[in-house]
Design an enzyme around this catalytic site. Structure first.
Site, PDB file in Angstrom:
ATOM      1  N   GLU A  59      48.090  16.101  13.422  1.00 15.37           N
ATOM      2  CA  GLU A  59      48.275  17.411  14.046  1.00 15.37           C
ATOM      3  C   GLU A  59      47.057  17.718  14.935  1.00 15.37           C
ATOM      4  OE1 GLU A  59      49.498  21.947  12.715  1.00 15.37           O
ATOM      5  OE2 GLU A  59      48.690  20.555  11.237  1.00 15.37           O
TER       6      GLU A  59
ATOM      7  N   ARG B 226      49.909   7.550  -1.822  1.00 17.98           N
ATOM      8  CA  ARG B 226      51.049   7.762  -2.720  1.00 17.98           C
ATOM      9  C   ARG B 226      52.103   6.671  -2.563  1.00 17.98           C
ATOM     10  NH1 ARG B 226      49.275  13.284  -1.726  1.00 17.98           N
ATOM     11  NH2 ARG B 226      50.461  13.265   0.219  1.00 17.98           N
TER      12      ARG B 226
END
Lengths: 187, 191
Positions: A109, A72
Site C-alpha cells: 500500500e 502464515r
C-alpha cells in the site's frame, strides 16, 4: 462472513472452518478487519478439515511443488506438501534464506517489499501450487507467481483459506486460477 | 537428548535427515556455518521421516499443544500437531499477532528480541511441546517455556531437528527435557 463452497454445493466442512476464524477490528490499523487464522489452528477439527480439503483437491495431480509465502503460508503449506508427496518451498522476506536467491520486488500500500526464493529449489517444468492464509490485494501471490514462472515452473493454482474479494486480488494472478475456502469483507 | 542416544541408534532415517541439511558457510555472518533446512523440505522422504520421528515420540504422551517458533518452527510444528491431534500455537516476533498477547524477551548475541503468544492460546495444565528447527544457545526456547509456564501450561519437552554443540551433554533447558534429531553437518569448528 460468507463461506465459499464448491460449485456442486457447499462442502459441509466449510462453515466450521469459517466460524473458527477470529476477526480482530482495527489491526494492524484503524478500519481494517483482520482475519486471524490462529484460532483456526487451535481448533483441531477445523485445521484438519482445512488441510484435508486442499489435499483432496491436489493429490494425484502431478504437483511436485508447494510454495508457501512467509509466514502464515508456512503453516498450511508443509502439511499439504507432505500429504501429496511434493517439495515445500518457502517464499521469504529478504535476507532470510541463506543460499543464493532470486528475488522480485512488489508493491505494498505504501512502498515496496521484496520476496526471495532459493536458486535450485524448483526446476523448469515442475507443477506448483502457491499457498497463503489469505489473499487481499494479491500483490504477494503475484510476486510468488513471478518468481516461480521466471524459473519455468507451471502454476497449477493459488490456494488460500480466505479471500477478501472487494480487494480484487484475483485480477493480479494472471492466468493462475485461485481456490479459496472462505470469503470475507475487507473492512 | 539426541535421538541416536535415545532409542534411534543406527536408525537410517537420521542419516537421511542429516544428509538432506545443507550447510551454508558465513551466513548470516563470517564464521557461522548455517544449517539450512530448506533442502530438507525439498526432500519429501527425509521431511516425512523428520515428522514421523517426532509424531511417534509424542503421539501417546497426551500432548494437547504444539508450539512453534517463528518462522522455521512453523514448518515442522503444524504437521506434528495435525498428526497427534494437538492445537498448533505460533510463537511470533513482536507486532505480528493481532489479538491480546503476552511476551517474553530473550538475549541475542548483540541486544535482545521478544517472543509473543496470544493470551487465549493455551490453558492451564495443558501439556505442551515446543518446536524449532535448531537449538543453539537455547535463548529462544527458554523464552517460549516462560510464555507457556506463565499461562499455567506444562512444557513436556522441547524438540528440534538440529542441536548445536553447545547443547550436547545438556539434556535439559530450564529444567525441561530437550530432544534433538541430529548434530550439525559439515562443521570443522563452530564459531
Amino acid at each position: 462472513m460468507a463461506p465459499a463452497g464448491k460449485e456442486d454445493g457447499q462442502d459441509p466442512r466449510i462453515p466450521k472452518i469459517a466460524s473458527s476464524i477470529r476477526v480482530i477490528p482495527d489491526f494492524p490499523k484503524p478500519g481494517i478487519m483482520f482475519q486471524d487464522i490462529t484460532t483456526l489452528l487451535l481448533d483441531t477439527e477445523a485445521f484438519r478439515d482445512t488441510i484435508d480439503i486442499f489435499v483432496e483437491r491436489y493429490k494425484g495431480k502431478d504437483i511436485s511443488v508447494v510454495a508457501g509465502v512467509e509466514a502464515r503460508g508456512f503453516i498450511f503449506g508443509p502439511p499439504i506438501a507432505l500429504a501429496i508427496g511434493a517439495k515445500f518451498v518457502p517464499m521469504r522476506k529478504p535476507k532470510k534464506l541463506p543460499g543464493e536467491v532470486i528475488s522480485v520486488e512488489y508493491s505494498l500500500e505504501y512502498g515496496t517489499d521484496t520476496m526471495e526464493m532459493h536458486v535450485g529449489a524448483v526446476e523448469p517444468g515442475e507443477r506448483a501450487i502457491v499457498i497463503d492464509d489469505l489473499i487481499a490485494t494479491g500483490g504477494t501471490l503475484a510476486a510468488a507467481i513471478r518468481l516461480l514462472e521466471r524459473v519455468g515452473v507451471e502454476i497449477v493454482e493459488c490456494a488460500c483459506v480466505i479471500e477478501l474479494p472487494e480487494l480484487k486480488g484475483r485480477e493480479k494472478l494472471g492466468e493462475a486460477p485461485l481456490f479459496i475456502l472462505v470469503t470475507s469483507d475487507a473492512a | 537428548m539426541f535421538a541416536a542416544e535415545n532409542g534411534l541408534k543406527g536408525d537410517p532415517r537420521l542419516e537421511a535427515i542429516s544428509a538432506a541439511i545443507r550447510v551454508v558457510p558465513n551466513f548470516p555472518k563470517k564464521g557461522i556455518m548455517f544449517q539450512d533446512i530448506t533442502t530438507l523440505l525439498l526432500d519429501h522422504k527425509a521431511f516425512k521421516h523428520t515428522i514421523d520421528i517426532f509424531v511417534d515420540r509424542y503421539k501417546d504422551m497426551q500432548i494437547s499443544v504444539v508450539a512453534g517458533v517463528e518462522a522455521r518452527g512453523f514448518m515442522f510444528g503444524p504437521p506434528i500437531a495435525l498428526a497427534i491431534g494437538a492445537k498448533f500455537v505460533p510463537l511470533r516476533k513482536p507486532g505480528k499477532l493481532p489479538g491480546k498477547v503476552i511476551s517474553e524477551s530473550y538475549e541475542l548475541e548483540y541486544g535482545h528480541d521478544r517472543l509473543e503468544m496470544h493470551v487465549d492460546a493455551v490453558e492451564p495444565l495443558e501439556r505442551v511441546i515446543i518446536i524449532d528447527d535448531l537449538v543453539a544457545t537455547g535463548g529462544t526456547l527458554s523464552a517460549a517455556i516462560s510464555l507457556m509456564e506463565s499461562q499455567g501450561a506444562e512444557v513436556v519437552e522441547c524438540a528440534c531437528v538440529i542441536g548445536l554443540p553447545e547443547v550436547k551433554g545438556q539434556h535439559k533447558l530450564k529444567g525441561k527435557p530437550l530432544y534433538v534429531l541430529v548434530e550439525p553437518s559439515g562443521l570443522d569448528e563452530f564459531c
